[in-house]
Design a protein around this motif. Sequence first.
Motif, PDB file in Angstrom:
ATOM      1  N   LEU A  85      -2.643  -1.446  -8.185  1.00 23.78           N
ATOM      2  CA  LEU A  85      -1.900  -0.379  -8.655  1.00 23.78           C
ATOM      3  C   LEU A  85      -2.430   0.154  -9.942  1.00 23.78           C
ATOM      4  CD1 LEU A  85       0.426   1.989  -8.469  1.00 23.78           C
ATOM      5  CD2 LEU A  85       2.123   0.086  -9.662  1.00 23.78           C
ATOM      6  N   ALA A  86      -2.767  -0.926 -10.883  1.00 27.41           N
ATOM      7  CA  ALA A  86      -3.395  -0.557 -12.246  1.00 27.41           C
ATOM      8  C   ALA A  86      -4.695   0.104 -11.966  1.00 27.41           C
ATOM      9  CB  ALA A  86      -3.511  -1.633 -12.922  1.00 27.41           C
ATOM     10  N   ARG A  87      -5.412  -0.020 -11.046  1.00 26.48           N
ATOM     11  CA  ARG A  87      -6.711   0.509 -10.808  1.00 26.48           C
ATOM     12  C   ARG A  87      -6.658   1.828 -10.279  1.00 26.48           C
ATOM     13  NH1 ARG A  87      -9.614   2.181  -7.010  1.00 26.48           N
ATOM     14  NH2 ARG A  87      -8.148   1.600  -5.455  1.00 26.48           N
ATOM     15  N   MET A  88      -5.488   2.035  -9.384  1.00 28.78           N
ATOM     16  CA  MET A  88      -5.254   3.555  -8.751  1.00 28.78           C
ATOM     17  C   MET A  88      -4.765   4.327  -9.859  1.00 28.78           C
ATOM     18  SD  MET A  88      -3.355   2.018  -5.175  1.00 28.78           S
ATOM     19  CE  MET A  88      -3.134   3.686  -4.677  1.00 28.78           C
ATOM     20  N   LEU A  89      -3.770   3.870 -10.937  1.00 26.07           N
ATOM     21  CA  LEU A  89      -3.616   4.455 -11.917  1.00 26.07           C
ATOM     22  C   LEU A  89      -4.589   5.164 -12.992  1.00 26.07           C
ATOM     23  CD1 LEU A  89      -0.147   2.712 -12.799  1.00 26.07           C
ATOM     24  CD2 LEU A  89      -0.381   5.020 -11.452  1.00 26.07           C
ATOM     25  N   THR A  90      -5.481   4.013 -12.983  1.00 32.66           N
ATOM     26  CA  THR A  90      -6.534   4.185 -13.976  1.00 32.66           C
ATOM     27  C   THR A  90      -7.537   5.351 -13.537  1.00 32.66           C
ATOM     28  OG1 THR A  90      -6.293   1.983 -14.901  1.00 32.66           O
ATOM     29  CG2 THR A  90      -8.507   3.070 -15.383  1.00 32.66           C
ATOM     30  N   ASP A  91      -7.693   5.210 -12.219  1.00 35.13           N
ATOM     31  CA  ASP A  91      -8.762   6.021 -11.665  1.00 35.13           C
ATOM     32  C   ASP A  91      -8.000   7.488 -11.768  1.00 35.13           C
ATOM     33  OD1 ASP A  91     -10.482   4.433 -11.097  1.00 35.13           O
ATOM     34  OD2 ASP A  91     -10.088   4.036  -8.788  1.00 35.13           O
TER      35      ASP A  91
ATOM     36  N   HIS B  99       0.830  -1.415  -0.147  1.00 34.51           N
ATOM     37  CA  HIS B  99      -0.056   0.106   0.000  1.00 34.51           C
ATOM     38  C   HIS B  99       0.984   1.256   0.111  1.00 34.51           C
ATOM     39  CE1 HIS B  99      -3.461   2.751   0.878  1.00 34.51           C
ATOM     40  NE2 HIS B  99      -2.561   3.170   1.999  1.00 34.51           N
ATOM     41  N   GLN B 100       1.720   1.468   0.932  1.00 39.60           N
ATOM     42  CA  GLN B 100       2.603   2.273   0.970  1.00 39.60           C
ATOM     43  C   GLN B 100       3.503   2.646  -0.235  1.00 39.60           C
ATOM     44  OE1 GLN B 100       2.875   4.918   3.186  1.00 39.60           O
ATOM     45  NE2 GLN B 100       1.750   4.096   5.073  1.00 39.60           N
ATOM     46  N   TRP B 101       3.920   1.590  -1.136  1.00 37.86           N
ATOM     47  CA  TRP B 101       4.915   1.778  -2.001  1.00 37.86           C
ATOM     48  C   TRP B 101       3.931   2.228  -3.148  1.00 37.86           C
ATOM     49  CZ3 TRP B 101       4.704  -0.560  -7.196  1.00 37.86           C
ATOM     50  CH2 TRP B 101       5.711  -0.149  -7.760  1.00 37.86           C
ATOM     51  N   ARG B 102       2.716   1.913  -3.373  1.00 37.06           N
ATOM     52  CA  ARG B 102       1.714   2.220  -4.586  1.00 37.06           C
ATOM     53  C   ARG B 102       1.541   3.768  -4.233  1.00 37.06           C
ATOM     54  NH1 ARG B 102      -1.776  -2.463  -2.711  1.00 37.06           N
ATOM     55  NH2 ARG B 102      -1.082  -4.198  -4.049  1.00 37.06           N
ATOM     56  N   GLN B 103       1.394   4.014  -2.840  1.00 43.43           N
ATOM     57  CA  GLN B 103       1.037   5.588  -2.572  1.00 43.43           C
ATOM     58  C   GLN B 103       2.235   6.440  -3.198  1.00 43.43           C
ATOM     59  OE1 GLN B 103      -1.617   7.266  -1.613  1.00 43.43           O
ATOM     60  NE2 GLN B 103      -2.967   5.247  -1.834  1.00 43.43           N
ATOM     61  N   GLY B 104       3.498   5.683  -2.764  1.00 40.13           N
ATOM     62  CA  GLY B 104       4.883   6.396  -3.156  1.00 40.13           C
ATOM     63  C   GLY B 104       4.855   6.573  -5.031  1.00 40.13           C
ATOM     64  N   VAL B 105       4.449   5.719  -5.632  1.00 34.71           N
ATOM     65  CA  VAL B 105       4.581   5.923  -6.863  1.00 34.71           C
ATOM     66  C   VAL B 105       3.784   6.793  -7.575  1.00 34.71           C
ATOM     67  CG1 VAL B 105       3.902   4.571  -8.953  1.00 34.71           C
ATOM     68  CG2 VAL B 105       5.103   3.394  -7.431  1.00 34.71           C
ATOM     69  N   LEU B 106       2.404   6.910  -6.663  1.00 35.57           N
ATOM     70  CA  LEU B 106       1.228   7.912  -7.321  1.00 35.57           C
ATOM     71  C   LEU B 106       2.060   9.415  -6.872  1.00 35.57           C
ATOM     72  CD1 LEU B 106      -2.193   6.523  -5.988  1.00 35.57           C
ATOM     73  CD2 LEU B 106      -1.317   6.979  -8.363  1.00 35.57           C
ATOM     74  N   LYS B 107       2.590   9.309  -5.626  1.00 32.06           N
ATOM     75  CA  LYS B 107       3.262  10.695  -5.091  1.00 32.06           C
ATOM     76  C   LYS B 107       4.225  11.157  -6.055  1.00 32.06           C
ATOM     77  CE  LYS B 107       3.760  14.025  -2.057  1.00 32.06           C
ATOM     78  NZ  LYS B 107       3.674  13.962  -0.766  1.00 32.06           N
TER      79      LYS B 107
ATOM     80  N   LEU C 142       1.475   2.012 -15.774  1.00 25.17           N
ATOM     81  CA  LEU C 142       0.242   1.432 -16.210  1.00 25.17           C
ATOM     82  C   LEU C 142       0.370   0.123 -16.905  1.00 25.17           C
ATOM     83  CD1 LEU C 142      -2.819   1.157 -15.500  1.00 25.17           C
ATOM     84  CD2 LEU C 142      -3.137   2.767 -17.546  1.00 25.17           C
ATOM     85  N   ARG C 143       1.411   0.260 -17.899  1.00 24.88           N
ATOM     86  CA  ARG C 143       1.659  -0.864 -18.600  1.00 24.88           C
ATOM     87  C   ARG C 143       2.326  -2.132 -18.227  1.00 24.88           C
ATOM     88  NH1 ARG C 143       2.891   3.469 -22.543  1.00 24.88           N
ATOM     89  NH2 ARG C 143       5.393   3.155 -21.912  1.00 24.88           N
ATOM     90  N   LEU C 144       3.115  -1.459 -17.270  1.00 26.80           N
ATOM     91  CA  LEU C 144       3.777  -2.792 -16.212  1.00 26.80           C
ATOM     92  C   LEU C 144       2.781  -3.404 -15.310  1.00 26.80           C
ATOM     93  CD1 LEU C 144       7.044  -0.560 -14.995  1.00 26.80           C
ATOM     94  CD2 LEU C 144       7.136  -2.591 -16.526  1.00 26.80           C
ATOM     95  N   ALA C 145       1.785  -2.458 -14.813  1.00 23.39           N
ATOM     96  CA  ALA C 145       0.956  -3.104 -13.801  1.00 23.39           C
ATOM     97  C   ALA C 145       0.108  -4.228 -14.647  1.00 23.39           C
ATOM     98  CB  ALA C 145       0.211  -2.153 -13.318  1.00 23.39           C
TER      99      ALA C 145
END
Length: 251
Positions: free
Chosen positions: A217-223, A185-193, A243-246
């Motif tokens: 992560l793909a869902r978060m990026l799509t949103d 979770h924290q890592w995904r938030q870091g990517v978004l940051k 997103l391509r990676l996810a």
Amino acid sequence: MLTPLASLRTGLELRLTAESRAWLHRALAEAADTKTGAGTTASATGPGTAASATGADTTASATGPGTAENAAGPRGLPAWELHFVTAGRNCRPAERHAQAGHDVVDGARVLLLHAAAPGTDTVVRLYERGSADERRAVLLALPHLDPPPGTPRALALVEDALRTNDTRLVAAALGPYAATHLDAHQWRQGVLKCLFTGVPVDAVAGLEHRAAGDGELARMLTDYARERSAAGRTVPEDLHRVLRLARFEDT
């Protein structure tokens, strides 16, 4: 083959002025002495020494591995900590490497932390009381420290940096230590940051490994992409890359 730290030191010395190389050699020797308990007194002579830079009494009040933990201020600090603080004024690139100013100071501070092998209390104190540049160096040093700092407290430093809007702190926080220890979770938030603040995702260590097939992560990026598009804002190319990676489209 050179280790990462040996490569860092070799590359750093090639980019420093002669005076700064001498300072680095002295500072690292004093850091190693602190680690072994051989000595903790900063050199008080010559330009660029910790003593002349701060005007402080640089004699530590104790010896041995616990010295760094027992120090609480400029008076009585181990010599290596004074060098850590004053690296910005004593570690200068040669003229032909003038653009490497921040990089050489970061490198010197990482080497000092590794050489001194401070305990977790000292690592946390250096971060919490340090300038933004000093905090960045602590974050960059985390994967190189031996013994390693206590994981929960070290991760708290990473998470603190990710809450800031300082792009250089965010980038440093998402280095190899975060790649290994930060939860999903924290890592995904870091990517978004990174995407929020414009930090290139190339700064995210282990990106391809950790992002691959990450459906959440793909869902978060799509949103996030939809939100930006709805607001008439450009979707950054880095978002499409992650997103391509996810989605396993670029592995």
